[in-house]
Design a protein around this motif. Structure first.
Motif, PDB file in Angstrom:
ATOM      1  N   ASN A  85       0.874  -1.168   0.000  1.00 22.84           N
ATOM      2  CA  ASN A  85       0.000   0.000   0.000  1.00 22.84           C
ATOM      3  C   ASN A  85       0.911   1.217   0.000  1.00 22.84           C
ATOM      4  O   ASN A  85       1.429   1.618   1.036  1.00 22.84           O
ATOM      5  CB  ASN A  85      -0.922  -0.011   1.220  1.00 22.84           C
ATOM      6  CG  ASN A  85      -1.951   1.111   1.186  1.00 22.84           C
ATOM      7  OD1 ASN A  85      -1.874   2.034   0.375  1.00 22.84           O
ATOM      8  ND2 ASN A  85      -2.920   1.031   2.080  1.00 22.84           N
ATOM      9  N   GLU A  86       1.111   1.803  -1.163  1.00 23.24           N
ATOM     10  CA  GLU A  86       2.111   2.855  -1.318  1.00 23.24           C
ATOM     11  C   GLU A  86       1.453   4.146  -1.814  1.00 23.24           C
ATOM     12  O   GLU A  86       0.716   4.143  -2.798  1.00 23.24           O
ATOM     13  CB  GLU A  86       3.187   2.415  -2.319  1.00 23.24           C
ATOM     14  CG  GLU A  86       4.257   3.448  -2.575  1.00 23.24           C
ATOM     15  CD  GLU A  86       5.266   3.001  -3.618  1.00 23.24           C
ATOM     16  OE1 GLU A  86       6.166   3.793  -3.949  1.00 23.24           O
ATOM     17  OE2 GLU A  86       5.129   1.862  -4.119  1.00 23.24           O
ATOM     18  N   ARG A  87       1.763   5.230  -1.157  1.00 23.66           N
ATOM     19  CA  ARG A  87       1.291   6.528  -1.632  1.00 23.66           C
ATOM     20  C   ARG A  87       2.177   6.959  -2.796  1.00 23.66           C
ATOM     21  O   ARG A  87       3.397   7.078  -2.656  1.00 23.66           O
ATOM     22  CB  ARG A  87       1.347   7.569  -0.518  1.00 23.66           C
ATOM     23  CG  ARG A  87       0.807   8.923  -0.956  1.00 23.66           C
ATOM     24  CD  ARG A  87       0.783   9.921   0.181  1.00 23.66           C
ATOM     25  NE  ARG A  87       0.301  11.211  -0.286  1.00 23.66           N
ATOM     26  CZ  ARG A  87       0.174  12.282   0.488  1.00 23.66           C
ATOM     27  NH1 ARG A  87       0.495  12.210   1.772  1.00 23.66           N
ATOM     28  NH2 ARG A  87      -0.276  13.420  -0.018  1.00 23.66           N
ATOM     29  N   THR A  92      -3.392   9.798  -3.638  1.00 27.48           N
ATOM     30  CA  THR A  92      -3.340   8.690  -4.599  1.00 27.48           C
ATOM     31  C   THR A  92      -2.481   7.566  -4.043  1.00 27.48           C
ATOM     32  O   THR A  92      -1.335   7.796  -3.660  1.00 27.48           O
ATOM     33  CB  THR A  92      -2.768   9.159  -5.950  1.00 27.48           C
ATOM     34  OG1 THR A  92      -3.507  10.289  -6.420  1.00 27.48           O
ATOM     35  CG2 THR A  92      -2.841   8.054  -6.988  1.00 27.48           C
ATOM     36  N   ASN A  93      -3.036   6.357  -4.002  1.00 24.29           N
ATOM     37  CA  ASN A  93      -2.308   5.197  -3.492  1.00 24.29           C
ATOM     38  C   ASN A  93      -2.309   4.071  -4.506  1.00 24.29           C
ATOM     39  O   ASN A  93      -3.292   3.876  -5.232  1.00 24.29           O
ATOM     40  CB  ASN A  93      -2.941   4.676  -2.194  1.00 24.29           C
ATOM     41  CG  ASN A  93      -2.597   5.520  -1.001  1.00 24.29           C
ATOM     42  OD1 ASN A  93      -2.669   6.750  -1.052  1.00 24.29           O
ATOM     43  ND2 ASN A  93      -2.227   4.879   0.102  1.00 24.29           N
ATOM     44  N   LEU A  95      -2.237   0.064  -4.659  1.00 26.37           N
ATOM     45  CA  LEU A  95      -2.483  -1.125  -3.846  1.00 26.37           C
ATOM     46  C   LEU A  95      -2.089  -2.367  -4.626  1.00 26.37           C
ATOM     47  O   LEU A  95      -2.394  -2.473  -5.818  1.00 26.37           O
ATOM     48  CB  LEU A  95      -3.964  -1.222  -3.470  1.00 26.37           C
ATOM     49  CG  LEU A  95      -4.616   0.015  -2.839  1.00 26.37           C
ATOM     50  CD1 LEU A  95      -6.105  -0.237  -2.632  1.00 26.37           C
ATOM     51  CD2 LEU A  95      -3.945   0.389  -1.532  1.00 26.37           C
ATOM     52  N   VAL A 142      -7.944   8.883  -3.242  1.00 26.46           N
ATOM     53  CA  VAL A 142      -8.479   8.921  -1.890  1.00 26.46           C
ATOM     54  C   VAL A 142      -9.495  10.052  -1.803  1.00 26.46           C
ATOM     55  O   VAL A 142      -9.142  11.232  -1.766  1.00 26.46           O
ATOM     56  CB  VAL A 142      -7.364   9.107  -0.850  1.00 26.46           C
ATOM     57  CG1 VAL A 142      -7.939   9.066   0.557  1.00 26.46           C
ATOM     58  CG2 VAL A 142      -6.301   8.024  -1.029  1.00 26.46           C
ATOM     59  N   SER A 147     -12.559   4.913  -0.059  1.00 21.71           N
ATOM     60  CA  SER A 147     -11.164   5.046  -0.470  1.00 21.71           C
ATOM     61  C   SER A 147     -10.263   5.423   0.699  1.00 21.71           C
ATOM     62  O   SER A 147      -9.085   5.046   0.733  1.00 21.71           O
ATOM     63  CB  SER A 147     -11.043   6.075  -1.602  1.00 21.71           C
ATOM     64  OG  SER A 147     -11.595   7.317  -1.220  1.00 21.71           O
ATOM     65  N   ALA A 151      -7.029   3.323   1.682  1.00 19.04           N
ATOM     66  CA  ALA A 151      -5.705   3.938   1.782  1.00 19.04           C
ATOM     67  C   ALA A 151      -5.073   3.706   3.149  1.00 19.04           C
ATOM     68  O   ALA A 151      -3.845   3.654   3.272  1.00 19.04           O
ATOM     69  CB  ALA A 151      -5.817   5.428   1.495  1.00 19.04           C
ATOM     70  N   THR A 187      -5.426   8.776 -11.817  1.00 20.09           N
ATOM     71  CA  THR A 187      -5.249   7.340 -11.584  1.00 20.09           C
ATOM     72  C   THR A 187      -5.268   6.540 -12.881  1.00 20.09           C
ATOM     73  O   THR A 187      -4.863   5.381 -12.892  1.00 20.09           O
ATOM     74  CB  THR A 187      -6.345   6.813 -10.653  1.00 20.09           C
ATOM     75  OG1 THR A 187      -7.631   7.085 -11.231  1.00 20.09           O
ATOM     76  CG2 THR A 187      -6.274   7.467  -9.286  1.00 20.09           C
TER      77      THR A 187
END
Length: 200
Positions: A85-87, A92-93, A95, A142, A147, A151, A187
């Motif tokens: 799980n990275e920003r 905005t992440n 997954l 997000v 969301s 996140a 995204t």
């Protein structure tokens, strides 16, 4: 001029549950429309030779068609574990989930993704950015309760997903094409990058 009647809805599988966007989808759409106000506007262009582009016009299989009429699409649930799980940007992440069952996704497929909060499963449609036989990536914006829960989810948390809607991007490339230019915002950049990786 007269317009064509909408296509008839087709179900993908026998259902274990149905996906219905509900008010959350309207909230997410509103947030997506305001993306330009948040200056999260990304354009990506990739030009490359396509050695194995697929048929044209793209084939729309009944198992990958998603229509608005005839009720929500049906899908069987598959369990998965969140492994990353990275920003990757403002709100905005990215997954990455590992499936308990073998996968057959490609960049551009849309699936129903579910996360649990206080005994309630929150669900929504997300586009696959890239996938292997055991994992898949999605990029989320997000905006709204669902969301935000996604996140904030910790690595190792258990999720559910299902369905395989729409057509992979690569299948929309004409067989005669030698160069392709892709444009994406927000995204939408994720599936474009996954498509470029597949094509190259």
């Amino acid at each position: 001029s007269s317009s064509r009647p909408p296509p008839q809805a087709k179900r993908t599988t026998s259902s274990a549950d149905s996906f219905s966007p509900g008010p959350e989808a309207a909230q997410r759409a509103s947030c997506d429309q305001s993306g330009t106000q948040m200056t999260l506007f990304i354009a990506a262009a990739c030009t490359f030779s396509v050695a194995h582009a697929l048929r044209t016009p793209p084939r729309v299989r009944s198992s990958s068609a998603l229509f608005a009429s005839g009720g929500p699409p049906q899908y069987d649930k598959i369990d998965a574990t969140l492994v990353a799980n990275e920003r990757v940007g403002r709100a905005t992440n990215l997954l990455r989930l590992e499936s308990d069952a073998p996968l057959d996704y490609r960049a551009g497929h849309v699936l129903a993704l579910e996360v649990e909060e206080d005994g309630e499963w929150l669900r929504g449609p997300y586009t696959v950015s890239r996938a292997t036989k055991t994992t898949f990536d999605v990029v989320i914006r997000v905006c709204g309760r669902k969301s935000e829960v996604m996140a904030a989810a910790p690595v190792g948390s258990r999720w559910r997903f299902g369905g395989k809607f729409h057509v992979p991007i690569l299948e929309g490339v004409a067989e005669r094409a030698s160069n392709v230019v892709c444009l994406a915002t927000g995204t939408g950049l994720g599936p474009v990058l996954g498509f470029a990786e597949e094509a190259l």
